[in-house]
Design a protein around this motif. Structure first.
Motif, short mmCIF file in Angstrom:
data_model
loop_
_atom_site.label_atom_id
_atom_site.label_comp_id
_atom_site.label_asym_id
_atom_site.label_seq_id
_atom_site.Cartn_x
_atom_site.Cartn_y
_atom_site.Cartn_z
N ILE A 234 15.29 43.51 9.71
CA ILE A 234 15.82 42.16 9.83
C ILE A 234 14.85 41.23 9.12
CG2 ILE A 234 16.61 40.30 11.34
CD1 ILE A 234 17.07 42.33 13.53
N LEU A 235 15.35 40.51 8.17
CA LEU A 235 14.50 39.65 7.34
C LEU A 235 15.11 38.26 7.30
CD1 LEU A 235 13.15 40.76 3.87
CD2 LEU A 235 14.08 38.48 4.21
N ALA A 236 14.37 37.27 7.77
CA ALA A 236 14.81 35.87 7.73
C ALA A 236 13.88 35.12 6.79
CB ALA A 236 14.77 35.24 9.12
N ASN A 237 14.42 34.61 5.70
CA ASN A 237 13.57 33.97 4.70
C ASN A 237 14.31 32.81 4.05
OD1 ASN A 237 11.79 33.93 2.01
ND2 ASN A 237 10.71 35.04 3.63
N ILE A 263 18.84 37.13 6.89
CA ILE A 263 19.23 35.79 7.34
C ILE A 263 18.72 34.82 6.30
CG2 ILE A 263 19.09 34.09 9.19
CD1 ILE A 263 18.33 36.38 11.09
N LEU A 264 19.66 34.16 5.61
CA LEU A 264 19.33 33.27 4.50
C LEU A 264 19.91 31.89 4.75
CD1 LEU A 264 20.09 35.79 1.59
CD2 LEU A 264 17.94 35.47 2.85
N GLN A 265 19.61 30.98 3.89
CA GLN A 265 20.05 29.59 4.09
C GLN A 265 21.55 29.44 3.80
OE1 GLN A 265 17.84 26.10 3.55
NE2 GLN A 265 16.17 27.09 2.48
N GLY A 266 22.25 28.82 4.73
CA GLY A 266 23.63 28.43 4.51
C GLY A 266 23.77 26.93 4.31
#
Length: 425
Positions: A234-237, A263-266
């Motif tokens: 799981i990678l949030a960046n 998880i990336l910017q929306g």
């Protein structure tokens, strides 16, 4: 060379609501020493609260060094700086530069780290700057972010690093240049401190990226962790446009059955961020990588985990600036309890605040897609080397008080960029 250190304890701090009160409390209660580095320090309610905590400690005789980035923190007023320096706080500006036609010129190779060390016994590392936009009451553009509080022997390594950067930045230019050309890290000269005793069971490592000896250390540890993953990644960046080798490891992990989720910017703070990441969606989804766009507000976090033990929290994005230019710092943690705790936070984020991107959402065909894929592939394959061609100047620290003209009137609304511009020593 970074090394694993055992006996540490980590506490996850989510957003400014958890981070700021804890940091300010520890600084205000410091007994001997505070070392602080940050990319952004704004003169808003958060910056003023930090200033008050520093003043409280300094007036008791605590030795304090604060380093801010000349690009990220350009508009602090002379009054703000003088209040600190007159209390004995040493405020260092990393690569201060004059503005050209009103624009900041020191765009590349920023000091992007966010570190606090208090009394050599407690440290904070993460992605949270000292600005009100890290608080939910800032509104729809408030940032989602993370940091960690650290106790245990790793704190000594972090303290030693910060002291070494202060020494390197303050040496005469000729000495710094010679050390830079020889690719030799500076050794700290500082009062002896006892190494903190064991505070927990976590093994951890402090990893930095610079433009001398550690140009790819953070990215390399990401790749090693992803390559070794067997169950989940799981990678949030916040800013995601990594190099070809890291993308390849993500795709290979998904193809061998690992649950790989990004998880990336929306709702990005800069539109180009989503455009750049979107160029990679088709290739990642085709390999089985799951992509979630965080939609509540801008994502600013830089965290990741694999399987049940490995985690990282820090300042490094996975984009050209962080991976090839900026000065960054992450902690890498091997601890089941922290991994599970971070995983629970990220699971909640995906369930409650994200929209999953499906292959049907990015289905495209035609010559344009093939041409774009060709361009992106070759850009990602070579950009770390290309960015390395940019000038790798020797970083310099300037005491903020020396940027202020002693003979000029102090204007509380003027930023340090505009006072005696260009003067350094």
């Amino acid at each position: 060379m970074s090394k694993w250190v055992e006996g540490n304890a980590f506490s996850l701090l989510e957003n400014g609501e958890a981070f700021f009160p804890r940091v300010f409390e520890c600084i205000a209660a410091a007994e001997r020493e505070v070392l602080l580095e940050t990319f952004i320090l704004f003169e808003d309610k958060v910056g003023k609260a930090l200033q008050q905590a520093l003043l409280t400690a300094a007036r008791r005789g605590v030795q304090i060094d604060v380093t801010i980035d000349g690009y990220g923190s350009p508009d602090l007023s002379p009054a703000f700086i003088l209040a600190l320096t007159q209390a004995g706080v040493r405020v260092h500006v990393f690569d201060p530069s004059p503005r050209l036609w009103g624009y900041r010129t020191n765009l590349f190779r920023r000091m992007h780290r966010k570190i606090v060390v208090v009394d050599g016994a407690r440290a904070f590392v993460g992605g949270i700057n000292y600005a009100a936009d890290h608080l939910a009451d800032f509104g729809p553009t408030a940032k989602q972010d993370y940091a960690v509080e650290i106790e245990g022997p790793l704190v000594a390594d972090i303290r030693e690093f910060v002291l070494a950067q202060l020494q390197l930045g303050q040496e005469p230019a000729g000495n710094r240049l010679r050390k830079f050309l020889r690719r030799r890290a500076a050794s700290p000269v500082a009062p002896e401190r006892d190494t903190p005793s064991a505070a927990g069971s976590a093994h951890a490592m402090f990893v930095t990226r610079d433009n001398r000896d550690h140009q790819s250390d953070i990215e390399r540890h990401y790749r090693i962790a992803i390559r070794g993953a067997r169950r989940r990644v799981i990678l949030a960046n916040a800013y995601f446009f990594p190099g070809y080798r890291l993308l390849r490891q993500l795709r290979k992990a998904a193809r061998r059955g690992v649950d790989v989720r990004l998880i990336l910017q929306g709702q990005p703070d800069m539109p180009i961020v989503k455009i750049a990441a979107g160029l990679l969606y088709h290739h990642l989804l085709a390999a089985g990588v799951k992509i979630y766009e965080y939609r509540d507000r801008p994502l600013h976090g830089k965290v990741a985990l694999t399987d049940d033990e490995w985690s990282t929290v820090g300042s490094s994005n996975l984009d050209p600036l962080s991976l090839s230019l900026n000065l960054e710092a992450n902690v890498i943690i091997k601890d089941h309890a922290f991994n599970q705790h971070l995983g629970e936070h990220l699971e909640q984020l995906m369930q409650n605040s994200c929209q999953q991107i499906l292959a049907s959402d990015v289905a495209e065909t035609g010559m344009w897609v093939r041409l774009r894929s060709f361009f992106v592939f070759h850009l990602l394959r070579h950009y770390p080397a290309w960015f390395g061609w940019l000038p790798a100047h020797v970083p310099r620290l300037t005491l903020a008080e020396k940027l202020l003209d002693a003979d000029a009137d102090v204007d509380a609304d003027a930023g340090i960029d505009y006072v005696n511009e260009g003067r350094t020593s």
